[in-house]
Design an enzyme around this catalytic site. Sequence first.
Site, mmCIF file in Angstrom:
data_model
loop_
_atom_site.group_PDB
_atom_site.id
_atom_site.type_symbol
_atom_site.label_atom_id
_atom_site.label_comp_id
_atom_site.label_asym_id
_atom_site.label_seq_id
_atom_site.Cartn_x
_atom_site.Cartn_y
_atom_site.Cartn_z
ATOM 1 N N SER A 198 33.667 -7.235 57.553
ATOM 2 C CA SER A 198 32.850 -8.264 56.920
ATOM 3 C C SER A 198 33.351 -8.658 55.540
ATOM 4 O O SER A 198 33.191 -9.806 55.116
ATOM 5 C CB SER A 198 31.392 -7.792 56.821
ATOM 6 O OG SER A 198 31.311 -6.563 56.122
ATOM 7 N N ASP A 249 21.984 -8.995 49.781
ATOM 8 C CA ASP A 249 21.705 -7.769 50.527
ATOM 9 C C ASP A 249 22.071 -6.506 49.741
ATOM 10 O O ASP A 249 21.809 -5.399 50.190
ATOM 11 C CB ASP A 249 22.410 -7.777 51.890
ATOM 12 C CG ASP A 249 23.942 -7.729 51.799
ATOM 13 O OD1 ASP A 249 24.480 -7.457 50.710
ATOM 14 O OD2 ASP A 249 24.588 -7.962 52.843
ATOM 15 N N HIS A 256 27.077 -6.275 50.450
ATOM 16 C CA HIS A 256 28.299 -7.071 50.473
ATOM 17 C C HIS A 256 28.498 -7.765 49.123
ATOM 18 O O HIS A 256 27.524 -8.036 48.417
ATOM 19 C CB HIS A 256 28.235 -8.119 51.585
ATOM 20 C CG HIS A 256 28.219 -7.533 52.952
ATOM 21 N ND1 HIS A 256 27.056 -7.254 53.628
ATOM 22 C CD2 HIS A 256 29.243 -7.141 53.762
ATOM 23 C CE1 HIS A 256 27.350 -6.722 54.803
ATOM 24 N NE2 HIS A 256 28.661 -6.642 54.906
#
Length: 274
Positions: free
Chosen positions: A81, A243, A246
């Site tokens: 990611s 979040d 990240h």
Amino acid sequence: MRGYRLLAVAAGALGALTGVAYGLFSEQSRRARVVIGVPDAPPLRADGVYGEGGPGEDGPAEDGSGEGGGTPVRFAVLGDSMAAGLGVDDVAELPGVVLATGLADEVGAPVRLETYAISGSTSRDLAAQVDRVVADPPDVALVIVGANDVTTRLSIPVSAALLGAQVRRLRAAGVGVVVGTCPDLGTVRPIAEPLRSVARGWSRRLARAQRVEVERAGGVAVALGDLLAAEFRARHADYFSRDRFHPSATGYEAATSILLAPLCGVLRHEWWPR
């Protein structure tokens, strides 16, 4: 998603723990998962041709031709990611786009961005991404992987060896390779102590092992954790996305700022003879 199985981070340390200690680790992991949650959507994508070898010419060409700027340099992004850019809200802030634009400016040629990274990937998943890449090899590739190896408790020697094997495949196909090693998960605030210390130690050991394997395989390793951890800890509100797991656009900008020079160096070495 595997990237959010934070309970697994503690499992390696739980073998000798019982009672209160076990409950502490479990509760910390549960709270971290609640705070982080799961992504609302997959990472943005903006593959295309960036730059024409001159300032102010950035942006993907609709026909993919580079509009007269010559044959585009091909730049592939593989990994998890972080490689894909999960956490940004604007395609212009994606790390692949920022790096493709920077490469175009530095080498004076358009750059075609090709994204193969998949959110949640571990080093076990790299082989499938590399299969696609070597079928039509680009000029240079960036790989960022490792955080999910930590959260899924993938053995450090196994994880590093898997990465090294895929770097060798890319190099054998004539692709220049830069690897951003595992970031320091000790910077993630939702992971409370002492679980955060476990994550920090594991990610740092993995990063060191990755560097050894990458360099043996002929790639260039960039120690993201060593170079960025202090900034992420000091400016966590700015460097992490909503979040809190990240990176934000600012965090990705910090990462791309240290990845661009190695990519330029590898590209000049691999591409210029052509």
